[in-house]
Design an enzyme around this catalytic site. Structure first.
Site, PDB file in Angstrom:
ATOM      1  CB  SER A 140     -25.946 -30.394 -27.979  1.00 34.60           C
ATOM      2  OG  SER A 140     -25.686 -30.032 -29.322  1.00 34.60           O
ATOM      3  CE1 TYR A 153     -20.405 -30.747 -27.398  1.00 40.73           C
ATOM      4  CE2 TYR A 153     -22.115 -31.341 -28.968  1.00 40.73           C
ATOM      5  CZ  TYR A 153     -21.633 -30.496 -27.988  1.00 40.73           C
ATOM      6  OH  TYR A 153     -22.366 -29.400 -27.603  1.00 40.73           O
TER       7      TYR A 153
END
Length: 258
Positions: A140, A153
């Site tokens: 990401s 995350y």
């Protein structure tokens, strides 16, 4: 094997997180190229997605280490080898560090960092024996930068970059490459589900979340299509990418150009 072909010869791929979004797009692209694909997801709805693409579905809770090993074993049982591993499965929880539930932290780390390690470990012998392997980790933009409210995350995605680099160094002499892809916000259910949480966390409406948070740092003011990420996965899984390893590929709409 020729390195001038535009697409790799048909291979065996295992892809995780395949019910929707990036994973579903990768399964579709791999099947289009003629690969044999094991699509792995916790959600039983992944069966229909796999069937439509021409893949084989395997339901598994990848927070369980035995399930990770079982997924790789299923690919080997069905297809005789495993050449490509795409670690894509992920979940999200948005809250401050002070309020972040320990159980949710552990679930996210188990799914998004421990599972990719265990899947890589289990797939490694087949790739080594074949002298050819591709490990592609869907990280990401949050593997490169941080944002409030996403401690687990972001920690998992940062860790995935370290895992990618280590696998690249260990695999290079064995014909195994490892790369990470770092997208900004992709048009997926995972992102859609974040909007309401972000609105609550930042006390704003959902359109403001999209404009002022998700696209604030983007030079290109739109969400990314899953197929755009799948196209890069296909390249990194091809023979043409044999010299590419240990890299983090940003598809971030210019986010990290600042």
């Amino acid at each position: 094997m020729s390195t001038t072909s535009q697409e790799t010869s048909p291979r065996v791929a295992l892809v995780t997180g395949t019910t929707s979004g990036i994973g579903a797009a990768v399964v579709e692209e791999f099947c289009r190229q003629g690969h044999q694909v094991l699509a792995v997801d916790f959600n039983a709805d992944g069966q229909a997605v796999a069937d439509a693409a021409g893949a084989v579905f395997f339901q598994a809770d990848l927070t369980d280490g035995e399930a990770c090993r079982a997924a790789v074993a299923e690919a080997l049982r069905r297809f005789g080898r495993l050449d490509i591993l795409v670690n894509n499965a992920g979940i999200q929880h948005v809250s401050s560090i002070e309020e972040f539930p320990e159980a949710k932290w552990r679930q996210i780390i188990d799914l998004m960092l421990t599972a990719p390690f265990l899947l890589t470990q289990a797939a490694w012998p087949s790739m080594r024996e074949g002298g050819w392997g591709r490990i592609i980790n869907i990280a990401s933009v949050h593997a490169q930068v941080a944002s409030p409210g996403k401690a687990a995350y972001i920690s998992a995605k940062h860790g995935m970059i370290g895992l990618t680099k280590t696998a690249a160094l260990e695999g290079g002499s064995q014909g195994i490459t490892a790369n990470a892809i770092c997208p900004a916000y992709v048009k997926t259910p995972l992102v859609d589900n974040q909007i309401a949480d972000q609105a609550k966390l930042h006390d704003m409406d959902e359109q403001q979340v999209i404009e002022q948070i998700m696209l604030k740092n983007a030079a290109v003011k739109r969400l990314i299509e899953p197929g755009e990420v799948a196209s890069l996965v296909a390249y990194l899984a091809s023979d043409l990418a044999g010299a590419v390893t240990g890299a983090s590929w940003n598809i971030d709409l210019g986010w990290t150009a600042q």
